[in-house]
Scaffold this motif. Structure first.
Motif, PDB file in Angstrom:
ATOM      1  N   LEU A   4       8.407   1.561   0.649  1.00 26.09           N
ATOM      2  CA  LEU A   4       9.029   2.414   1.666  1.00 26.09           C
ATOM      3  C   LEU A   4       8.131   3.590   2.028  1.00 26.09           C
ATOM      4  CD1 LEU A   4      12.631   2.501   0.107  1.00 26.09           C
ATOM      5  CD2 LEU A   4      11.595   0.781   1.574  1.00 26.09           C
ATOM      6  N   CYS A   5       6.891   3.563   1.548  1.00 25.28           N
ATOM      7  CA  CYS A   5       5.967   4.687   1.753  1.00 25.28           C
ATOM      8  C   CYS A   5       5.951   5.158   3.212  1.00 25.28           C
ATOM      9  CB  CYS A   5       4.554   4.273   1.334  1.00 25.28           C
ATOM     10  SG  CYS A   5       3.333   5.574   1.635  1.00 25.28           S
ATOM     11  N   ASP A   6       5.985   6.467   3.362  1.00 26.77           N
ATOM     12  CA  ASP A   6       5.987   7.088   4.687  1.00 26.77           C
ATOM     13  C   ASP A   6       4.595   7.200   5.303  1.00 26.77           C
ATOM     14  OD1 ASP A   6       8.489   7.659   5.665  1.00 26.77           O
ATOM     15  OD2 ASP A   6       8.696   9.548   4.559  1.00 26.77           O
ATOM     16  N   ASN A   7       3.547   7.054   4.484  1.00 25.08           N
ATOM     17  CA  ASN A   7       2.199   7.401   4.967  1.00 25.08           C
ATOM     18  C   ASN A   7       1.194   6.259   5.000  1.00 25.08           C
ATOM     19  OD1 ASN A   7       2.870  10.145   5.285  1.00 25.08           O
ATOM     20  ND2 ASN A   7       2.629  10.465   3.088  1.00 25.08           N
ATOM     21  N   SER A   8       1.574   5.062   4.537  1.00 22.37           N
ATOM     22  CA  SER A   8       0.547   4.018   4.406  1.00 22.37           C
ATOM     23  C   SER A   8       0.502   3.065   5.598  1.00 22.37           C
ATOM     24  CB  SER A   8       0.757   3.221   3.117  1.00 22.37           C
ATOM     25  OG  SER A   8       1.974   2.505   3.175  1.00 22.37           O
ATOM     26  N   ILE A  17       0.851  -1.199   0.000  1.00 23.13           N
ATOM     27  CA  ILE A  17       0.000   0.000   0.000  1.00 23.13           C
ATOM     28  C   ILE A  17       0.888   1.251   0.000  1.00 23.13           C
ATOM     29  CG2 ILE A  17      -1.810   1.233   1.279  1.00 23.13           C
ATOM     30  CD1 ILE A  17      -2.520  -1.599   2.487  1.00 23.13           C
ATOM     31  N   GLY A  18       0.649   2.150  -0.958  1.00 25.57           N
ATOM     32  CA  GLY A  18       1.468   3.361  -1.061  1.00 25.57           C
ATOM     33  C   GLY A  18       0.606   4.593  -1.249  1.00 25.57           C
ATOM     34  N   CYS A  19       1.002   5.694  -0.626  1.00 24.01           N
ATOM     35  CA  CYS A  19       0.161   6.904  -0.656  1.00 24.01           C
ATOM     36  C   CYS A  19       0.243   7.629  -1.991  1.00 24.01           C
ATOM     37  CB  CYS A  19       0.565   7.841   0.481  1.00 24.01           C
ATOM     38  SG  CYS A  19       2.105   8.757   0.204  1.00 24.01           S
ATOM     39  N   GLY A  20       1.369   7.480  -2.682  1.00 26.42           N
ATOM     40  CA  GLY A  20       1.528   8.152  -3.967  1.00 26.42           C
ATOM     41  C   GLY A  20       2.136   9.539  -3.870  1.00 26.42           C
ATOM     42  N   GLY A  21       2.129  10.126  -2.670  1.00 20.62           N
ATOM     43  CA  GLY A  21       2.568  11.510  -2.564  1.00 20.62           C
ATOM     44  C   GLY A  21       3.889  11.717  -1.852  1.00 20.62           C
ATOM     45  N   CYS A  22       4.325  10.761  -1.065  1.00 20.23           N
ATOM     46  CA  CYS A  22       5.539  10.978  -0.257  1.00 20.23           C
ATOM     47  C   CYS A  22       6.783  10.838  -1.130  1.00 20.23           C
ATOM     48  CB  CYS A  22       5.580  10.015   0.925  1.00 20.23           C
ATOM     49  SG  CYS A  22       6.006   8.317   0.475  1.00 20.23           S
ATOM     50  N   GLU A  23       7.899  11.207  -0.567  1.00 19.03           N
ATOM     51  CA  GLU A  23       9.180  11.156  -1.279  1.00 19.03           C
ATOM     52  C   GLU A  23       9.448   9.759  -1.869  1.00 19.03           C
ATOM     53  OE1 GLU A  23      12.222  11.801   1.639  1.00 19.03           O
ATOM     54  OE2 GLU A  23      13.797  11.080   0.310  1.00 19.03           O
ATOM     55  N   PHE A  24       9.111   8.720  -1.122  1.00 21.30           N
ATOM     56  CA  PHE A  24       9.436   7.357  -1.564  1.00 21.30           C
ATOM     57  C   PHE A  24       8.494   6.893  -2.676  1.00 21.30           C
ATOM     58  CE2 PHE A  24      11.175   7.838   2.679  1.00 21.30           C
ATOM     59  CZ  PHE A  24      12.498   7.511   2.425  1.00 21.30           C
ATOM     60  N   CYS A  25       7.202   7.176  -2.533  1.00 20.92           N
ATOM     61  CA  CYS A  25       6.255   6.823  -3.608  1.00 20.92           C
ATOM     62  C   CYS A  25       6.601   7.603  -4.874  1.00 20.92           C
ATOM     63  CB  CYS A  25       4.828   7.116  -3.178  1.00 20.92           C
ATOM     64  SG  CYS A  25       4.215   6.036  -1.878  1.00 20.92           S
ATOM     65  N   GLN A  26       6.965   8.875  -4.693  1.00 18.15           N
ATOM     66  CA  GLN A  26       7.280   9.729  -5.842  1.00 18.15           C
ATOM     67  C   GLN A  26       8.501   9.220  -6.603  1.00 18.15           C
ATOM     68  OE1 GLN A  26       5.981  12.964  -7.089  1.00 18.15           O
ATOM     69  NE2 GLN A  26       4.150  12.101  -6.169  1.00 18.15           N
TER      70      GLN A  26
HETATM   71 ZN   LIG Z   1       3.933   7.204   0.085  1.00 20.30          ZN
END
Ligand SMILES: [Zn+2]
Ligand SMILES: [Zn+2]
Length: 389
Positions: A103-107, A88-97
């Motif tokens: 490594l998503c910071d927000n999921s 699961i990835g937020c799409g907006g954080c540095e890692f998703c980008q």
């Molecule tokens: Zn993310």
């Protein structure tokens, strides 16, 4: 709804649980069409992933149909048939980008667990313990998909579900294993583990230009599939000395790239197996790294070791000297689902790889506990069981 729930070590039960609902505007609710077992689920069953709670729904590889979307979801609508990545990835954080979705910071709503264990928190994963977000998994009739626009991909028309379900997890994991190798044209790639992920790593190594692929396992049916579907040369580690055999097959040089598609519950022969098993049982190491040790020893000087088999914690007798003095490159990680799924849907649609041969048993969700027993014990040549609710 009905769901397959973890209730303790090797204790799975089909239970009635409340239907999921939209909790966040970016959620979608997906009705599961097909959901597969995965080798990494066995670590949950065997109790090697802490932070599981009784009643947790497992399963992370699935396709389904969108039945409801949150107010913030514009790219999906009711009725869309989708494959959902296990990560699961937020799409907006540095890692998703930067396409490093696992490594998503927000999921991960429980970041403190992996932050303590790993220094920094990692992404959420469907049905994979509270350390990885405590999300309900896909062995159920319905699943809540957070960040639905980033993690769900519409299925191409006209292809069977059996070919598409493995684009959720097994195929992108195997592909990432090969991609991380940095394969040069003509390279020899050795793949430990000829289960679902290993089979996909073999296919992917050829897609990325390997000249030869050598698969290592002990189950004859899996090696046979590696040979017939994957065009790999095969080694049965119960019959040959793998290090000697690999050396011989590569003119004394060793494979250029080595893939560990096994992870923390590796099986090996002789005293090493007893040693690792004892230390793991006593919790003096959290994984049995027999495959990883072998991959490091077998790899040619200056080669790459790529790890997608899952590890959770600490390892014993790790041959750091061999790695350092041979100038090996290590690459590893939980897979970057959203990076690979779109391109692999194209590969499947073009007929370049058909992952449906991974599926050996198609059962109903009610047969979940039996399905996992068979998958774990590898009886009846079981490679992957998929459940239809
Ligand atoms: Zn993310
Ligand atoms: Zn998996």
């Amino acid at each position: 709804m009905k769901a397959l729930c973890w209730n303790g070590v090797n204790d799975l039960r089909v239970e009635r649980v409340p239907d999921p609902s939209i909790l966040n505007p970016q959620d979608a609710i997906v009705r599961v069409i097909m959901s597969s077992v995965c080798g990494s689920d066995l670590h949950l069953l065997d109790g090697y992933v802490p932070s599981m709670k009784a009643g947790d729904i497992i399963g992370h590889e699935f396709i389904g149909e969108v039945v409801e979307v949150g107010a913030g979801v514009k790219k999906l609508k009711k009725g869309d048939r989708v494959v959902v990545g296990s990560i699961i990835g937020c799409g907006g954080c540095e890692f998703c980008q930067t396409d490093q979705w696992s490594l998503c910071d927000n999921s991960n709503p429980n970041p403190e667990i992996t932050e303590k264990a790993y220094g920094y928190p990692t992404a959420g994963i469907f049905g994979y313990s509270h350390a990885f977000g405590g999300y309900a998994g896909s062995h159920a009739e319905l699943v809540r998909v957070p960040f639905a626009e980033t993690g769900s991909f519409k299925l191409p028309e006209g292809l069977p579900d059996e070919s598409l379900v493995f684009v959720s997890d097994a195929f992108p994991t195997g592909f990432m294993a090969a991609d991380m190798c940095g394969i040069a044209p003509g390279d020899t790639v050795a793949v430990w583990g000829a289960g679902g992920v290993g089979q996909m790593a073999i296919q992917s190594a050829y897609l990325l230009g390997a000249g030869r692929v050598i698969a290592i396992d002990r189950f004859k049916d899996r090696l046979e599939k590696a040979k017939t579907h994957g065009k790999a040369e095969v080694l049965n580690y119960e019959e040959v000395d793998v290090l000697e055999a690999l050396k011989e097959m590569t003119g004394g040089r060793g494979p250029d790239r080595c893939i560990d598609a096994v992870g923390m519950e590796a099986h090996t022969t002789g005293i090493e197996q007893y040693y690792d098993k004892a230390k793991q049982t006593l919790r003096m190491q959290t994984g049995r790294p027999a495959v990883l040790r072998q991959a490091i020893m077998a790899c040619r000087k200056g080669g790459t070791v790529s790890i997608v088999g899952v590890y959770g914690g600490l390892l014993d007798k790790f041959p750091m000297g061999a790695a350092m003095n041979k100038a090996l490159t290590f690459r590893m990680g939980q897979m970057f689902a959203q990076k690979y799924i779109p391109q692999l849907l194209e590969v499947v649609a073009e007929g370049r790889v058909d992952p449906s041969y991974l599926l050996t048993h198609k059962w109903t969700l009610d047969q979940g506990p039996e399905g996992y027993k068979m998958f774990k014990e590898k009886t009846d040549n079981c490679m992957r069981v998929v459940f239809t609710p």
